[in-house]
Design an enzyme around this catalytic site. Structure first.
Site, PDB file in Angstrom:
ATOM      1  N   HIS A  60       0.803  -1.228   0.000  1.00 10.58           N
ATOM      2  CA  HIS A  60       0.000   0.000   0.000  1.00 10.58           C
ATOM      3  C   HIS A  60       0.836   1.277   0.000  1.00 10.58           C
ATOM      4  CE1 HIS A  60       1.002  -0.062   4.250  1.00 10.58           C
ATOM      5  NE2 HIS A  60       0.596   1.197   4.319  1.00 10.58           N
TER       6      HIS A  60
HETATM    7  C1  UD1 Z   1      -2.501   5.336   5.726  1.00  7.80           C
HETATM    8  C2  UD1 Z   1      -1.254   5.901   6.423  1.00  7.80           C
HETATM    9  C3  UD1 Z   1      -0.114   4.890   6.335  1.00  7.80           C
HETATM   10  C4  UD1 Z   1      -0.551   3.550   6.864  1.00  7.80           C
HETATM   11  C5  UD1 Z   1      -1.790   3.114   6.114  1.00  7.80           C
HETATM   12  C6  UD1 Z   1      -2.290   1.787   6.591  1.00  7.80           C
HETATM   13  C7  UD1 Z   1      -0.856   8.320   6.336  1.00  7.80           C
HETATM   14  C8  UD1 Z   1      -0.042   9.373   5.717  1.00  7.80           C
HETATM   15  N1  UD1 Z   1      -0.777   7.119   5.773  1.00  7.80           N
HETATM   16  O1  UD1 Z   1      -2.181   5.189   4.352  1.00  7.80           O
HETATM   17  O2  UD1 Z   1       0.953   5.354   7.130  1.00  7.80           O
HETATM   18  O3  UD1 Z   1       0.487   2.629   6.698  1.00  7.80           O
HETATM   19  O4  UD1 Z   1      -2.808   4.100   6.302  1.00  7.80           O
HETATM   20  O5  UD1 Z   1      -3.404   1.355   5.874  1.00  7.80           O
HETATM   21  O6  UD1 Z   1      -1.525   8.566   7.317  1.00  7.80           O
HETATM   22  N2  UD1 Z   1      -9.587   4.368   1.528  1.00  7.80           N
HETATM   23  C9  UD1 Z   1     -10.749   3.655   1.471  1.00  7.80           C
HETATM   24  N3  UD1 Z   1     -11.304   3.258   2.647  1.00  7.80           N
HETATM   25  C10 UD1 Z   1     -10.764   3.519   3.852  1.00  7.80           C
HETATM   26  C11 UD1 Z   1      -9.571   4.246   3.903  1.00  7.80           C
HETATM   27  C12 UD1 Z   1      -8.965   4.657   2.728  1.00  7.80           C
HETATM   28  O7  UD1 Z   1     -11.271   3.377   0.398  1.00  7.80           O
HETATM   29  O8  UD1 Z   1     -11.334   3.116   4.883  1.00  7.80           O
HETATM   30  C13 UD1 Z   1      -8.929   4.773   0.251  1.00  7.80           C
HETATM   31  C14 UD1 Z   1      -9.238   6.185  -0.149  1.00  7.80           C
HETATM   32  O9  UD1 Z   1      -9.384   6.201  -1.533  1.00  7.80           O
HETATM   33  C15 UD1 Z   1      -7.992   6.933   0.228  1.00  7.80           C
HETATM   34  C16 UD1 Z   1      -6.911   5.893   0.075  1.00  7.80           C
HETATM   35  O10 UD1 Z   1      -7.534   4.662   0.411  1.00  7.80           O
HETATM   36  O11 UD1 Z   1      -7.788   8.054  -0.562  1.00  7.80           O
HETATM   37  C17 UD1 Z   1      -5.722   6.126   0.958  1.00  7.80           C
HETATM   38  O12 UD1 Z   1      -6.118   6.284   2.326  1.00  7.80           O
HETATM   39  P1  UD1 Z   1      -5.219   7.210   3.322  1.00  7.80           P
HETATM   40  O13 UD1 Z   1      -5.728   7.100   4.709  1.00  7.80           O
HETATM   41  O14 UD1 Z   1      -5.105   8.572   2.722  1.00  7.80           O
HETATM   42  O15 UD1 Z   1      -3.792   6.581   3.207  1.00  7.80           O
HETATM   43  P2  UD1 Z   1      -3.326   5.055   3.270  1.00  7.80           P
HETATM   44  O16 UD1 Z   1      -2.692   4.733   1.991  1.00  7.80           O
HETATM   45  O17 UD1 Z   1      -4.426   4.177   3.772  1.00  7.80           O
END
Ligand code: UD1
Length: 365
Positions: free
Chosen positions: A206
């Site tokens: 991820h």
């Molecule tokens: C976040 C953390 C990362 C951690 C990871 C674990 C930051 C900077 N990054 O990254 O350190 O290792 O979580 O998973 O805080 N999304 C969904 N459903 C959800 C959550 C996210 O669909 O419940 C999708 C959304 O499109 C979103 C993307 O995933 O834009 C990324 O989510 P985000 O929380 O921004 O970052 P992660 O890549 O999950």
């Protein structure tokens, strides 16, 4: 009454906050409050973990959702400030290195509320990782720093953070792992995925550096396809990676390969069982490097650095980057090598949360 406000927001935070909430909940003279920022919100990225890990319902959910780094961090800050003003906690506890961690630490610090950072001091020395920026900044403004491994204490010292506020306490994520092992053993995930104990590879991906760049994602797929000729490759797909796979047109290539078994994100217990019985785990996660170290399962980390060096020197971890030749060579080596018994790192013994709570209470006497 000591008022302690605990913060969690994203999936890796939940296994860290769980044991802290459990210990706070049974400690006399402490009133814990749990705030979920809502950074992760899908059932499989959040609620499932609360149920499986017995985390109490959050007292407050800020429901920030997804956005750019600046927008997400700012939104957490805007919504967290009134909560601090209303509840006036003595301590705010933040865990890990996600955007919610720095956002809440910064709000509390500016309001003069004491901040405790759990999992302080880890450094990848790679400022292109958003988590590294979050770690450095959170540590700089924390009043109490709880560290998982000796490298963390040295890193903090180098940044001028030392003395009685730094405590090597062990690893709260391992508290959760040890507490959940028996329940995880009962998971039927292997049967559901039609794989045999010791006969498959488990993959998680991820990191933006691996899944936001089509070249990097493609290189990793090439390695997984080669491993797939040897054994099935089980890949629970993170929402970020799922979105990018479709946008990059990689779905067809993956679906045509019967050895690549893609699943939705798994709950904690299923994933723990999947890791425990894998021949090898390939990942770019931080926490999984630590969990495989305790489980004694070989881990190939598809990154060029790690903020958790103990998992290499004392554990089962090895860095491969995302070059297919390096990944495949390392895979063949660990596949053919007999496993050695695991010696858990000092203090990774299931009691880190107790140490943290005792130190916090001691600091307020
Ligand atoms: C976040 C953390 C990362 C951690 C990871 C674990 C930051 C900077 N990054 O990254 O350190 O290792 O979580 O998973 O805080 N999304 C969904 N459903 C959800 C959550 C996210 O669909 O419940 C999708 C959304 O499109 C979103 C993307 O995933 O834009 C990324 O989510 P985000 O929380 O921004 O970052 P992660 O890549 O999950």
């Amino acid at each position: 009454m000591l008022k302690v406000l605990c913060v969690c927001g994203a999936r890796p935070n939940f296994m860290k906050i769980a044991p802290i909430m459990h210990v706070l909940g049974r400690t006399a003279g402490v009133r814990p409050l749990l705030v979920h920022t809502g950074q992760h919100y899908d059932e499989k990225m959040s609620d499932l973990f609360f149920r499986q890990l017995d985390i109490p319902e959050p007292d407050i959910n800020l429901e920030v959702g997804s956005a750019s780094h600046a927008a997400q961090t700012a939104e957490v800050m805007k919504r967290f400030e009134p909560i601090c003003l209303e509840h006036k906690p003595d301590w705010v506890i933040v865990v890990g290195d996600v955007n919610s961690t720095i956002a809440c630490a910064l709000v509390a610090s500016k309001l003069g509320i004491k901040v405790a950072h759990v999992e302080a001091g880890l450094r990848s020395f790679d400022r292109s990782m958003p988590e590294e920026v979050n770690r450095v900044l959170t540590d700089a403004i924390s009043d109490m720093l709880f560290v998982t491994e000796p490298s963390g204490v040295e890193n903090l010292q180098r940044e001028g953070i030392a003395g009685p506020k730094v405590h090597l306490v062990g690893n709260v994520m391992i508290d959760t792992l040890l507490r959940s092992r028996e329940s995880a053993e009962k998971s039927d995930i292997l049967a559901r995925l039609s794989v045999q104990k010791g006969g498959y590879a488990a993959v998680t991906l991820h990191r933006p550096s691996n899944v936001d760049d089509p070249g990097a994602f493609g290189r990793i797929l090439t390695a997984l396809e080669t491993i797939g000729r040897d054994m099935p490759v089980v890949f629970p797909v993170h929402p970020r990676s799922r979105k990018n796979m479709s946008q990059m047109g990689l779905n067809g290539r993956i679906e045509r390969n019967p050895s690549l078994r893609l699943t939705e994100p798994l709950g904690y217990l299923d994933f723990m069982k999947l890791m425990s019985d894998a021949a090898v785990v390939l990942t770019d996660s931080g926490g999984i490097q630590e969990e495989t170290t305790i489980l004694g399962v070989p881990c190939l980390t598809l990154r060029d650095n790690t903020e958790r060096p103990l998992t290499i020197t004392q554990g089962t971890n090895r860095l491969t980057g995302n070059d297919p030749d390096r990944i495949i060579a390392a895979y063949r080596e660990v596949r053919d090598r007999p496993r050695r018994p695991v010696r858990p790192p000092d203090l990774w013994d299931g009691r880190a949360a107790e140490r943290i709570v005792n130190i916090l209470i001691g600091a307020n006497r």
